[in-house]
Design a protein around this motif. Structure first.
Motif, PDB file in Angstrom:
ATOM      1  N   PHE A   1      25.393  32.807  36.091  1.00 21.73           N
ATOM      2  CA  PHE A   1      25.670  32.117  37.346  1.00 21.73           C
ATOM      3  C   PHE A   1      27.044  32.566  37.823  1.00 21.73           C
ATOM      4  O   PHE A   1      27.831  33.101  37.044  1.00 21.73           O
ATOM      5  CB  PHE A   1      25.604  30.589  37.189  1.00 21.73           C
ATOM      6  N   PRO A   2      27.331  32.388  39.102  1.00 24.32           N
ATOM      7  CA  PRO A   2      28.636  32.833  39.625  1.00 24.32           C
ATOM      8  C   PRO A   2      29.782  32.066  38.959  1.00 24.32           C
ATOM      9  O   PRO A   2      29.762  30.843  38.901  1.00 24.32           O
ATOM     10  CB  PRO A   2      28.564  32.502  41.114  1.00 24.32           C
ATOM     11  N   LYS A   3      30.744  32.814  38.453  1.00 21.66           N
ATOM     12  CA  LYS A   3      31.891  32.203  37.763  1.00 21.66           C
ATOM     13  C   LYS A   3      33.161  32.460  38.564  1.00 21.66           C
ATOM     14  O   LYS A   3      33.267  33.481  39.242  1.00 21.66           O
ATOM     15  CB  LYS A   3      32.019  32.795  36.359  1.00 21.66           C
ATOM     16  N   PRO A   4      34.129  31.550  38.467  1.00 25.64           N
ATOM     17  CA  PRO A   4      35.400  31.773  39.165  1.00 25.64           C
ATOM     18  C   PRO A   4      36.069  33.055  38.657  1.00 25.64           C
ATOM     19  O   PRO A   4      36.053  33.356  37.466  1.00 25.64           O
ATOM     20  CB  PRO A   4      36.238  30.552  38.790  1.00 25.64           C
ATOM     21  N   ARG A   5      36.663  33.782  39.601  1.00 27.31           N
ATOM     22  CA  ARG A   5      37.299  35.053  39.255  1.00 27.31           C
ATOM     23  C   ARG A   5      38.766  35.021  39.670  1.00 27.31           C
ATOM     24  O   ARG A   5      39.149  34.304  40.576  1.00 27.31           O
ATOM     25  CB  ARG A   5      36.577  36.210  39.936  1.00 27.31           C
ATOM     26  N   ASN A   6      39.571  35.837  38.979  1.00 31.14           N
ATOM     27  CA  ASN A   6      40.988  35.931  39.332  1.00 31.14           C
ATOM     28  C   ASN A   6      41.176  36.934  40.479  1.00 31.14           C
ATOM     29  O   ASN A   6      40.206  37.510  40.967  1.00 31.14           O
ATOM     30  CB  ASN A   6      41.844  36.275  38.102  1.00 31.14           C
ATOM     31  N   PHE A   7      42.411  37.180  40.856  1.00 28.05           N
ATOM     32  CA  PHE A   7      42.681  38.057  42.010  1.00 28.05           C
ATOM     33  C   PHE A   7      42.266  39.506  41.780  1.00 28.05           C
ATOM     34  O   PHE A   7      42.050  40.261  42.718  1.00 28.05           O
ATOM     35  CB  PHE A   7      44.170  37.973  42.414  1.00 28.05           C
ATOM     36  N   VAL A   8      42.105  39.919  40.512  1.00 26.31           N
ATOM     37  CA  VAL A   8      41.666  41.282  40.199  1.00 26.31           C
ATOM     38  C   VAL A   8      40.139  41.375  40.193  1.00 26.31           C
ATOM     39  O   VAL A   8      39.574  42.461  40.232  1.00 26.31           O
ATOM     40  CB  VAL A   8      42.245  41.723  38.822  1.00 26.31           C
ATOM     41  N   GLY A   9      39.474  40.222  40.162  1.00 25.99           N
ATOM     42  CA  GLY A   9      38.018  40.210  40.153  1.00 25.99           C
ATOM     43  C   GLY A   9      37.403  39.960  38.793  1.00 25.99           C
ATOM     44  O   GLY A   9      36.188  39.966  38.641  1.00 25.99           O
ATOM     45  N   LEU A  10      38.245  39.749  37.780  1.00 20.84           N
ATOM     46  CA  LEU A  10      37.724  39.452  36.437  1.00 20.84           C
ATOM     47  C   LEU A  10      37.431  37.958  36.322  1.00 20.84           C
ATOM     48  O   LEU A  10      38.032  37.139  37.013  1.00 20.84           O
ATOM     49  CB  LEU A  10      38.762  39.851  35.381  1.00 20.84           C
ATOM     50  N   VAL A  11      36.490  37.630  35.426  1.00 22.08           N
ATOM     51  CA  VAL A  11      36.142  36.220  35.211  1.00 22.08           C
ATOM     52  C   VAL A  11      37.368  35.489  34.684  1.00 22.08           C
ATOM     53  O   VAL A  11      38.018  35.937  33.733  1.00 22.08           O
ATOM     54  CB  VAL A  11      34.955  36.087  34.223  1.00 22.08           C
ATOM     55  N   LYS A  12      37.674  34.371  35.337  1.00 18.69           N
ATOM     56  CA  LYS A  12      38.836  33.563  34.989  1.00 18.69           C
ATOM     57  C   LYS A  12      38.632  32.841  33.669  1.00 18.69           C
ATOM     58  O   LYS A  12      37.535  32.378  33.363  1.00 18.69           O
ATOM     59  CB  LYS A  12      39.010  32.492  36.061  1.00 18.69           C
ATOM     60  N   SER A  13      39.695  32.729  32.919  1.00 19.21           N
ATOM     61  CA  SER A  13      39.670  31.917  31.703  1.00 19.21           C
ATOM     62  C   SER A  13      39.811  30.456  32.123  1.00 19.21           C
ATOM     63  O   SER A  13      40.688  30.114  32.911  1.00 19.21           O
ATOM     64  CB  SER A  13      40.827  32.330  30.792  1.00 19.21           C
ATOM     65  N   LEU A  14      38.918  29.604  31.627  1.00 20.76           N
ATOM     66  CA  LEU A  14      38.916  28.192  32.020  1.00 20.76           C
ATOM     67  C   LEU A  14      39.038  27.289  30.809  1.00 20.76           C
ATOM     68  O   LEU A  14      38.624  27.653  29.700  1.00 20.76           O
ATOM     69  CB  LEU A  14      37.607  27.858  32.741  1.00 20.76           C
ATOM     70  N   PRO A  15      39.534  26.069  31.003  1.00 18.51           N
ATOM     71  CA  PRO A  15      39.543  25.085  29.912  1.00 18.51           C
ATOM     72  C   PRO A  15      38.105  24.701  29.548  1.00 18.51           C
ATOM     73  O   PRO A  15      37.192  24.825  30.377  1.00 18.51           O
ATOM     74  CB  PRO A  15      40.290  23.885  30.502  1.00 18.51           C
ATOM     75  N   ASP A  16      37.929  24.217  28.335  1.00 18.52           N
ATOM     76  CA  ASP A  16      36.588  23.844  27.855  1.00 18.52           C
ATOM     77  C   ASP A  16      35.876  22.876  28.791  1.00 18.52           C
ATOM     78  O   ASP A  16      34.679  23.015  29.041  1.00 18.52           O
ATOM     79  CB  ASP A  16      36.677  23.229  26.455  1.00 18.52           C
ATOM     80  N   THR A  17      36.598  21.879  29.292  1.00 17.68           N
ATOM     81  CA  THR A  17      35.956  20.878  30.153  1.00 17.68           C
ATOM     82  C   THR A  17      35.396  21.519  31.420  1.00 17.68           C
ATOM     83  O   THR A  17      34.311  21.147  31.867  1.00 17.68           O
ATOM     84  CB  THR A  17      36.941  19.752  30.531  1.00 17.68           C
TER      85      THR A  17
END
Length: 188
Positions: free
Chosen positions: A101-117
């Motif tokens: 599914f679509p995941k949040p990405r950083n400004f470079v376009g890589l998948v962002k690291s997110l907290p567990d919650t």
């Protein structure tokens, strides 16, 4: 009736006790046959189902890790693998990484690291639970009851019939949720 935790087809200890008493009664009356009918709660089962599915995915990830490391105890299935609180973050991240599914990405376009919650919320929000899944859940509840009566309690299988019903039908009594299995008895 037998009730289940929302979203699961797992029998709790008290419900197994009720089934053991039912099995004793059936053994005393060999002419009786039992109909088993599984139901689902349209409002509350979907969220529990999503949680259960997430747990199963995490267990499969740990199971695969144990297989790769050759640390798997013989006879242990993926469903029996325990996820400790210390391991939860690791396997949650694995499930998140593999989720489609679509995941949040950083400004470079890589998948962002997110907290567990946040990962958990996204996984659950993107897990579809429709009528097909709820029908399978209701059927699984009936199958769990039938299996317990036949395999654990020794009731002959030809005396237990799983019947398909409208899985969203409200219970005949007040205070009984949709997350249940009901019984019908038929004498020859």
């Amino acid at each position: 009736f037998i009730s289940f935790p929302y979203g699961t087809a797992r029998l709790s200890g008290p419900e197994q006790e009720k089934l053991s008493q039912l099995a004793s009664a059936l053994k005393d009356r060999p002419a009786l046959k039992l109909e088993v009918m599984g139901y689902a709660d349209r409002d509350r089962d979907p969220e529990g189902y999503r949680e259960e599915l997430l747990l199963q995915r995490m267990q499969r990830e740990k199971y695969h890790d144990l297989v790769k490391k050759r640390e798997l105890t013989p006879g242990v299935t993926a469903e029996a693998v325990e996820i400790t609180p210390a391991e939860e973050s690791k396997y949650l991240a694995e499930v998140y990484k593999q989720a489609d599914f679509p995941k949040p990405r950083n400004f470079v376009g890589l998948v962002k690291s997110l907290p567990d919650t946040e990962m958990r919320k996204l996984i659950l929000a993107n897990t579809e639970v429709g009528e097909t899944e709820l029908k399978a859940l209701a059927w699984g509840r009936g199958a769990a009851v039938r299996s317990f009566l036949v395999e654990t309690e020794g009731v002959p299988s030809e005396r237990i019939f799983q019947k398909q019903v409208d899985i969203f039908q409200p219970a005949g009594q007040t205070g009984i949720g949709g997350n249940r299995v009901e019984f019908g008895v038929a004498a020859p």
